[in-house]
Every structure is written in C-alpha cells, then in structure tokens.
Scaffold this active site. Structure first.
Site, PDB file in Angstrom:
ATOM      1  N   SER A 147      16.542  47.534  -9.307  1.00  0.00           N
ATOM      2  CA  SER A 147      17.550  48.390  -8.674  1.00  0.00           C
ATOM      3  C   SER A 147      18.932  48.001  -9.184  1.00  0.00           C
ATOM      4  O   SER A 147      19.160  46.846  -9.582  1.00  0.00           O
ATOM      5  CB  SER A 147      17.511  48.206  -7.154  1.00  0.00           C
ATOM      6  OG  SER A 147      18.618  48.833  -6.534  1.00  0.00           O
ATOM      7  N   TYR A 167      17.213  42.928   0.416  1.00  0.00           N
ATOM      8  CA  TYR A 167      16.592  43.803  -0.585  1.00  0.00           C
ATOM      9  C   TYR A 167      17.262  43.606  -1.943  1.00  0.00           C
ATOM     10  O   TYR A 167      16.590  43.500  -2.974  1.00  0.00           O
ATOM     11  CB  TYR A 167      16.716  45.252  -0.127  1.00  0.00           C
ATOM     12  CG  TYR A 167      16.263  46.286  -1.129  1.00  0.00           C
ATOM     13  CD1 TYR A 167      14.934  46.682  -1.197  1.00  0.00           C
ATOM     14  CD2 TYR A 167      17.173  46.883  -2.002  1.00  0.00           C
ATOM     15  CE1 TYR A 167      14.512  47.637  -2.109  1.00  0.00           C
ATOM     16  CE2 TYR A 167      16.763  47.838  -2.913  1.00  0.00           C
ATOM     17  CZ  TYR A 167      15.440  48.216  -2.955  1.00  0.00           C
ATOM     18  OH  TYR A 167      15.035  49.171  -3.871  1.00  0.00           O
ATOM     19  N   LYS A 191      15.573  42.215  -5.572  1.00  0.00           N
ATOM     20  CA  LYS A 191      15.593  42.937  -6.843  1.00  0.00           C
ATOM     21  C   LYS A 191      16.250  42.095  -7.947  1.00  0.00           C
ATOM     22  O   LYS A 191      15.859  42.198  -9.114  1.00  0.00           O
ATOM     23  CB  LYS A 191      16.319  44.274  -6.676  1.00  0.00           C
ATOM     24  CG  LYS A 191      15.577  45.255  -5.759  1.00  0.00           C
ATOM     25  CD  LYS A 191      14.196  45.594  -6.308  1.00  0.00           C
ATOM     26  CE  LYS A 191      13.520  46.694  -5.520  1.00  0.00           C
ATOM     27  NZ  LYS A 191      12.235  47.122  -6.095  1.00  0.00           N
TER      28      LYS A 191
END
Length: 258
Positions: free
Chosen positions: A149, A162, A166
């Site tokens: 991401s 999160y 990533k």
C-alpha cells in the site's frame, strides 16, 4: 469480442492464485491475469462471494476456479495449492488478502487488533510464499507478488497498524527476492494508492474524508481497481523477468519515500 480476447496472451499456459479476489483490487487482478491467458484460482472467506465472482468471470469466457479460503487457516491455504495442482501447477502467487480492524493511530491500536493485522497481512503472506515454493520451483519461472500500500511509505494516521504491516511487506519482498534470485523466481510488490473499494471506505466514504483523500493525490482522483491490475499482469509476466525485490507504486502521484 469477449473481454478475454482483448488482451495480449502473455500468461498463456500459466496458473495463478490470487487471494481475496472476489471483490476490489483482488478481483480486478484475477480478471486481468485470466484475460491475459492464465488459469486463475480465486478465493474469498465467504462461499457466496466465491460463487458470484466465478460466475461473473466465467461469463466472460475466462478460465477460473474458486474456493473458500481464510489465509490464516493452514488447511485452507493447502486447498488453494491443491486446486492449482489440478490445473497443472503454479506459476504466479498474488498475496492480496488483508484486514484492518483498527481505525486508529498506531500507538492507539489495541493489542488484539495489532495481532490480527500482522497475522493476516504479514504472517499469512509469508506462509503463502513459503508454501508456494515447492510448486513454483517446478515451473520455468515463478512470480510472487505481494499487495502492499502507499501507506507503507506514508502512514495514514487513522490506519496506523495497517500502515506498519504494509511497510513490513516491503521488507519481506526485499528479503525473499534476494533468497530466490538465482532460482528464476521473482518477488515484487504493488503499492496501490487510495483505491475506491469497499475495503478503503474509511478513506472516502463521506465528503469530508473524500476531500481529505483527494487533497493528497496530485492527479485529483481516487484510483480504481483496474488501475492496479495492469501492473500486476506486468509483474506476473516474462516482461518483468529482470525485476525483483521492487515495489511498483500506483498512487496518482502521492509521495512515496521511506
């Protein structure tokens, strides 16, 4: 002319697994790989989602099969590889499954949420790649593609844990690529920007969040799943044979420097 005949068949004779591929980015990647000639195993945690995706893709004349898979479940992962074996082997693994139960800054994330995020986003990706190797090593070339991401480079405050997960995938990509470089198995990653999917809804579902998202994107539009699928097909093909350990950033111009 069907959709499956409008692409160059760069992936004819190849078999691909794409996790979390019944919606959003995963679905677009599975569709594009199939359009380019691959036999694709799609998967999702829910049977009805699998059935719906397979029906839609087959209606386009694409060669797909589907099954339920929770990537944190070892038996489910094995069934993915068994399905690939039935199709002739495995050439391409796209690890796309991810979760984000925490909408919070990184140090405000609950420990249980942190554990879940890293179990699925990082550990399951590592295990999928590790478990895919025996099959990939039997083929002329292998491709492992992790879906990271833009948040790996520029963490989002509301997606703290999160974002860190990533960033970890970037390290996994580099380390695995170095290990496999002499085996004709490449390992690369994709870093999508803010893509308009249900999964990223917290970033664009209301006018305020959408305006904030657009203010970060020089191209002034949200990405679409199909903006990512072409890059995935490139990484899956022989066109990327001299590229490994890298991350393709598809973010509409968003900053991307660690």
């Amino acid at each position: 002319m069907s959709a499956s005949t409008t692409r160059i068949a760069r992936l004819g004779g190849k078999v691909a697994i794409v996790t979390a591929s019944t919606d959003g980015i995963g679905y677009a990647i599975a569709r594009r790989l199939a359009q380019e000639g691959a036999k694709v195993v799609v998967s999702s945690r829910k049977q009805n989602n699998v059935e719906s995706a397979v029906t839609k893709l087959k209606s386009e004349g694409l060669d797909v099969t589907g099954l339920v898979c929770h990537v944190g479940n070892a038996d489910h992962r094995q069934k993915l590889f068994d399905a690939a074996k039935q199709l002739g082997g495995l050439d391409i693994l796209v690890s796309n499954a991810a979760v984000n139960p925490s909408v919070a800054s990184v140090l405000d994330c609950e420990e249980s949420h942190w554990d879940k995020i890293f179990e699925i986003n990082v550990k399951a990706s590592y295990l999928l790649a590790k478990e895919a190797l025996p099959l990939l090593r039997q083929r002329p070339y292998g491709r492992i593609i992790f879906v990271a991401s833009i948040a790996a480079f520029q963490p989002f405050d509301v997606l703290g844990a999160y974002s860190v997960s990533k960033t970890t995938l970037l390290g996994l990509t580099k380390a695995a690529a170095a290990q496999l470089a002499l085996e004709n198995i490449t390992v690369n990653a994709l870093a999508p920007g803010i893509i308009k999917t249900r999964f990223s809804g917290a970033l664009h579902e209301n006018e305020s969040s959408r305006d904030e998202a657009l203010s970060r994107i020089p191209m002034n539009r949200l990405g679409l799943p199909d903006d990512i699928s072409g890059a995935a097909a490139f990484l899956a093909s022989e066109d990327s044979s001299y590229m490994t350990g890298e991350t393709l950033i598809i973010s509409g111009g968003m900053p991307s420097r660690l």
